[in-house]
Design an enzyme around this catalytic site. Structure first.
Site, PDB file in Angstrom:
ATOM      1  N   LYS A  47      20.855   4.780   1.057  1.00 51.63           N
ATOM      2  CA  LYS A  47      21.339   4.931   2.435  1.00 51.63           C
ATOM      3  C   LYS A  47      21.958   3.645   2.972  1.00 51.63           C
ATOM      4  O   LYS A  47      22.611   3.654   4.024  1.00 51.63           O
ATOM      5  CB  LYS A  47      20.208   5.412   3.336  1.00 51.63           C
ATOM      6  CG  LYS A  47      19.756   6.833   3.016  1.00 51.63           C
ATOM      7  CD  LYS A  47      18.551   7.259   3.803  1.00 51.63           C
ATOM      8  CE  LYS A  47      18.190   8.714   3.479  1.00 51.63           C
ATOM      9  NZ  LYS A  47      17.888   8.937   2.047  1.00 51.63           N
ATOM     10  N   ARG A  95      19.880  16.804   9.835  1.00 51.90           N
ATOM     11  CA  ARG A  95      19.180  16.031  10.852  1.00 51.90           C
ATOM     12  C   ARG A  95      20.044  14.852  11.304  1.00 51.90           C
ATOM     13  O   ARG A  95      20.983  14.457  10.607  1.00 51.90           O
ATOM     14  CB  ARG A  95      17.849  15.517  10.301  1.00 51.90           C
ATOM     15  CG  ARG A  95      16.879  16.615   9.931  1.00 51.90           C
ATOM     16  CD  ARG A  95      15.628  16.046   9.286  1.00 51.90           C
ATOM     17  NE  ARG A  95      15.929  15.337   8.044  1.00 51.90           N
ATOM     18  CZ  ARG A  95      15.033  14.664   7.333  1.00 51.90           C
ATOM     19  NH1 ARG A  95      13.776  14.601   7.748  1.00 51.90           N
ATOM     20  NH2 ARG A  95      15.368  14.049   6.224  1.00 51.90           N
ATOM     21  N   THR A 151       0.813  -1.221   0.000  1.00 48.48           N
ATOM     22  CA  THR A 151       0.000   0.000   0.000  1.00 48.48           C
ATOM     23  C   THR A 151       0.847   1.271   0.000  1.00 48.48           C
ATOM     24  O   THR A 151       0.313   2.372   0.044  1.00 48.48           O
ATOM     25  CB  THR A 151      -0.942   0.029   1.222  1.00 48.48           C
ATOM     26  OG1 THR A 151      -0.162  -0.153   2.409  1.00 48.48           O
ATOM     27  CG2 THR A 151      -1.993  -1.063   1.119  1.00 48.48           C
TER      28      THR A 151
END
Length: 342
Positions: free
Chosen positions: A133, A256, A15
């Site tokens: 990553k 971040r 989904t």
């Protein structure tokens, strides 16, 4: 595997953005598939997806609530399945840094559960989604996806008599995917301020369709153990900001936790096993059941030079500001408009 005709396919995380794009592609290009199972843990997303793909119009489709942390549920869902696309993951870097054990449970233990369930149920092909990553990771999300990649590659060593093949696709940021920077900037544009982590930041860029094409290539062509990597352009985060909100204030907020300035998909250490396939690169497994010479001949593969690396900061192909605007209109928001006085 030359075709998906009369095959049954299961998508974990079905989904999500890529899962929905894969569903659309498969139902359009392979309407004669036997079954398409959407496996995910979010009942609301399944309910919403079923409005677009109801079973009365798409009798091949099934919606199966389940979590990759639950091996027994995976085994039940995979009964009679030929191909598995593993797209389920915890992918938000800051959330993974704050909830490390939860990320490990889904991305590593869940990956092993998928492998075990596939081996126990007669699945023939498995493609696992990775991320840039996972290459030289500095955050927990990347580390768990690197571990996942290693598990799927190594799974080819324990198949025994089973003809199943496991492979991996690794790519950069998917344009317009849930939680990605472009939809975030479009939303923030209304406030007149765009938060910039680092003015030098770059990222690889791929469309949802590009991601779908990679998965289908691996599903139909993998020999087992490859990590496929696309040749795609990079963008500068400042160019994205200029494309979306040229008259907005750009606030530098700092990187971040666990974030890189530039992403990598191939390191110099990978170069010893990396081949150029034309449209894609592939990192071949150190141990394999097939001949490297036969692979090179079959795909006209060319070995990259020793020390070769593929980084978003050193790329040879770049998105422009205007090009990004056009891509946003095409792939993210057809109603997207820049400021009138730009």
């Amino acid at each position: 595997m030359n075709s998906l005709i009369d095959k049954s396919i299961l998508i974990t995380g079905g989904t999500g953005s890529l899962g929905k794009a894969l569903t659309k592609h498969i139902l359009t290009e392979f309407p004669n598939i036997k079954r398409l199972v959407i496996f995910s843990r979010d009942e609301q997303k399944q309910f919403q997806m079923a409005q677009d793909y109801p079973q009365n119009r798409f009798p091949q489709i099934r919606y199966f609530i389940g979590d990759v942390r639950d091996k027994e549920r995976l085994i039940r869902a995979m009964k009679g399945i030929d191909c598995v696309i593993h797209a389920a993951a915890m992918k938000h870097v800051p959330i993974a840094e704050y909830n490390p054990d939860e990320c490990v449970k889904t991305n590593i233990h869940g990956a092993q559960n998928v492998i075990d369930a596939c081996l126990e149920t007669g699945v023939q092909r498995v493609v696992a989604l990775s991320t840039d990553k996972a290459c030289a990771p500095i955050n927990l999300y990347g580390a768990t996806k690197l571990a996942s990649d290693k598990l799927f590659v190594a799974a080819n060593n324990i198949t025994g008599w089973n003809p199943i093949r496991f492979s991996v696709v690794r790519y950069g940021n998917v344009m317009g995917s849930n939680g990605s920077v472009i939809p975030f900037f479009i939303k923030k544009k209304k406030e007149g301020k765009l938060p910039i982590t680092d003015v030098n930041m770059t990222r690889f860029n791929i469309s949802l369709q590009g991601g779908v094409d990679m998965v289908m290539h691996a599903l139909l062509n993998a020999w087992g153990g490859e990590i496929f990597i696309p040749k795609i352009p990079s963008y500068r985060i400042m160019d994205v900001a200029k494309a979306i909100g040229p008259n907005c204030e750009h606030l530098v907020i700092g990187i971040r936790p666990g974030e890189k300035v530039h992403e990598e998909m191939i390191t110099p250490s990978d170069s010893f096993y990396t081949y150029d396939l034309g449209k894609y690169y592939t990192i071949l497994p150190a141990t394999h059941k097939w001949s490297i010479e036969d692979f090179v001949k079959a795909f006209n593969a060319k070995k990259v030079s020793e020390g070769f690396a593929y980084s978003s900061g050193d790329n040879t192909e770049w998105e422009t500001v205007e090009g990004l605007r056009n891509l946003i209109r095409k792939h993210v928001d057809s109603k997207f408009e820049v400021d009138n006085n730009y």
